[in-house]
Every structure is written in C-alpha cells, then in structure tokens.
Write a protein that holds these residues in place. Sequence first.
Motif, PDB file in Angstrom:
ATOM      1  N   UNK A 113      41.703 -33.994  39.428  1.00  0.00           N
ATOM      2  CA  UNK A 113      42.862 -34.707  40.109  1.00  0.00           C
ATOM      3  C   UNK A 113      42.972 -35.633  38.445  1.00  0.00           C
ATOM      4  N   UNK A 114      44.140 -35.448  37.830  1.00  0.00           N
ATOM      5  CA  UNK A 114      44.520 -35.970  36.668  1.00  0.00           C
ATOM      6  C   UNK A 114      44.476 -37.841  36.533  1.00  0.00           C
ATOM      7  N   UNK A 115      44.918 -37.577  37.389  1.00  0.00           N
ATOM      8  CA  UNK A 115      44.981 -39.597  37.547  1.00  0.00           C
ATOM      9  C   UNK A 115      43.956 -39.981  37.891  1.00  0.00           C
ATOM     10  N   UNK A 116      42.569 -39.580  38.163  1.00  0.00           N
ATOM     11  CA  UNK A 116      41.546 -40.352  38.140  1.00  0.00           C
ATOM     12  C   UNK A 116      40.940 -39.793  36.632  1.00  0.00           C
ATOM     13  N   UNK A 117      40.958 -39.793  35.369  1.00  0.00           N
ATOM     14  CA  UNK A 117      40.870 -39.242  34.398  1.00  0.00           C
ATOM     15  C   UNK A 117      41.735 -40.494  33.272  1.00  0.00           C
ATOM     16  N   UNK A 118      42.510 -41.645  33.870  1.00  0.00           N
ATOM     17  CA  UNK A 118      42.506 -42.353  33.577  1.00  0.00           C
ATOM     18  C   UNK A 118      41.625 -44.278  33.209  1.00  0.00           C
ATOM     19  N   UNK A 119      40.568 -43.420  34.349  1.00  0.00           N
ATOM     20  CA  UNK A 119      39.603 -44.653  33.646  1.00  0.00           C
ATOM     21  C   UNK A 119      38.572 -44.626  32.277  1.00  0.00           C
ATOM     22  N   UNK A 120      39.507 -43.271  31.777  1.00  0.00           N
ATOM     23  CA  UNK A 120      38.574 -43.329  30.346  1.00  0.00           C
ATOM     24  C   UNK A 120      39.496 -44.160  29.258  1.00  0.00           C
ATOM     25  N   UNK A 135      40.966 -28.978  35.793  1.00  0.00           N
ATOM     26  CA  UNK A 135      41.485 -30.149  36.030  1.00  0.00           C
ATOM     27  C   UNK A 135      43.237 -29.183  37.018  1.00  0.00           C
ATOM     28  N   UNK A 136      43.997 -30.361  37.600  1.00  0.00           N
ATOM     29  CA  UNK A 136      44.526 -30.551  38.385  1.00  0.00           C
ATOM     30  C   UNK A 136      45.649 -31.823  38.158  1.00  0.00           C
ATOM     31  N   UNK A 150      42.684 -42.148  23.607  1.00  0.00           N
ATOM     32  CA  UNK A 150      41.561 -41.032  22.619  1.00  0.00           C
ATOM     33  C   UNK A 150      40.433 -41.038  23.094  1.00  0.00           C
ATOM     34  N   UNK A 151      39.427 -40.831  23.927  1.00  0.00           N
ATOM     35  CA  UNK A 151      38.320 -40.222  24.589  1.00  0.00           C
ATOM     36  C   UNK A 151      38.021 -38.926  24.660  1.00  0.00           C
ATOM     37  N   UNK A 152      37.707 -38.436  24.320  1.00  0.00           N
ATOM     38  CA  UNK A 152      36.746 -36.850  24.404  1.00  0.00           C
ATOM     39  C   UNK A 152      36.020 -36.960  25.996  1.00  0.00           C
ATOM     40  N   UNK A 153      37.358 -36.373  26.428  1.00  0.00           N
ATOM     41  CA  UNK A 153      37.068 -35.678  28.410  1.00  0.00           C
ATOM     42  C   UNK A 153      36.264 -34.343  28.154  1.00  0.00           C
ATOM     43  N   UNK A 154      34.977 -33.889  28.728  1.00  0.00           N
ATOM     44  CA  UNK A 154      33.824 -32.859  28.760  1.00  0.00           C
ATOM     45  C   UNK A 154      33.646 -33.147  29.783  1.00  0.00           C
ATOM     46  N   UNK A 167      30.678 -39.841  35.194  1.00  0.00           N
ATOM     47  CA  UNK A 167      31.479 -40.483  35.743  1.00  0.00           C
ATOM     48  C   UNK A 167      31.780 -40.680  37.118  1.00  0.00           C
ATOM     49  N   UNK A 168      30.998 -39.432  38.181  1.00  0.00           N
ATOM     50  CA  UNK A 168      31.181 -38.934  39.102  1.00  0.00           C
ATOM     51  C   UNK A 168      32.708 -38.265  39.333  1.00  0.00           C
ATOM     52  N   UNK A 169      33.302 -37.987  38.913  1.00  0.00           N
ATOM     53  CA  UNK A 169      34.583 -37.446  39.293  1.00  0.00           C
ATOM     54  C   UNK A 169      33.920 -35.334  38.985  1.00  0.00           C
ATOM     55  N   UNK A 170      32.776 -35.246  38.779  1.00  0.00           N
ATOM     56  CA  UNK A 170      32.928 -33.615  38.912  1.00  0.00           C
ATOM     57  C   UNK A 170      31.194 -33.768  39.937  1.00  0.00           C
TER      58      UNK A 170
END
Length: 112
Positions: free
Chosen positions: A25-32, A58-59, A35-39, A46-49
């Motif tokens: 989910x998109x709100x879980x990407x707020x922990x980065x 990505x939802x 300007x970070x690169x998320x792959x 991070x334990x998200x996938x």
Amino acid sequence: MPLIRRIPKRGFNNARHTIRYIPVNLDSLNRFDDGARVDFDSLREAGLANGKGAGVKILGSGELNKKLSVTAHAFSASAKAKIEGKGGSCQLIVPGRPETAPQKGPSQGSKA
C-alpha cells in the motif's frame, strides 16, 4: 458405461497462468526518507514485501507524504497518480528476455 463418461475430464484453469504480485500500500511507503529510491530490495529489507510472488505491485490505498522514486513490477492507476502528484517518479520493471551470446560463423539465411 460409455467411453466418454469413463475418461476423466480436465479443463482449462486460468489460475495457473496468472501473475501473483505482492501488494504494497502507498501509505506504507511513508517510512522511507524524502527523495529516496524505493525498489524491490529496499521493500524486502523494510519488511513490506514478504512472501512469494512474481514481483511487487504498488496499490493506491492511503496518502503519500513524500517525494519518492519508486521502481516496481506493477502500479495501480491511483498509486501512479498519487506518486507523480507529489513530484515523484514511477518506473516499471519489465521482465526481459535473457541475452544470448552471438553465434559464430556465417548466417544461415543469406547466400552471399
């Protein structure tokens, strides 16, 4: 009993041809960081996938508060709009064909 009724019936099953993505989910990407690169690898760390899947999707559930550069195998339309709305970028991972080594010798089709 006729032969057609004795033979087991097997049909087409679409489930074996589907691609199963790990949803994030998109709100879980707020922990980065901003300007970070998320792959895929950073999502795993991070334990998200977690779990089995062909990739990450990505939802668009929730709100994104940071500008991120996200690389994933699939995006929902709302997630892509929200990421790009914050000034971030979405990069799609397309599974490629493995490169083959060039064959030595003359080509088979030409007569020269």
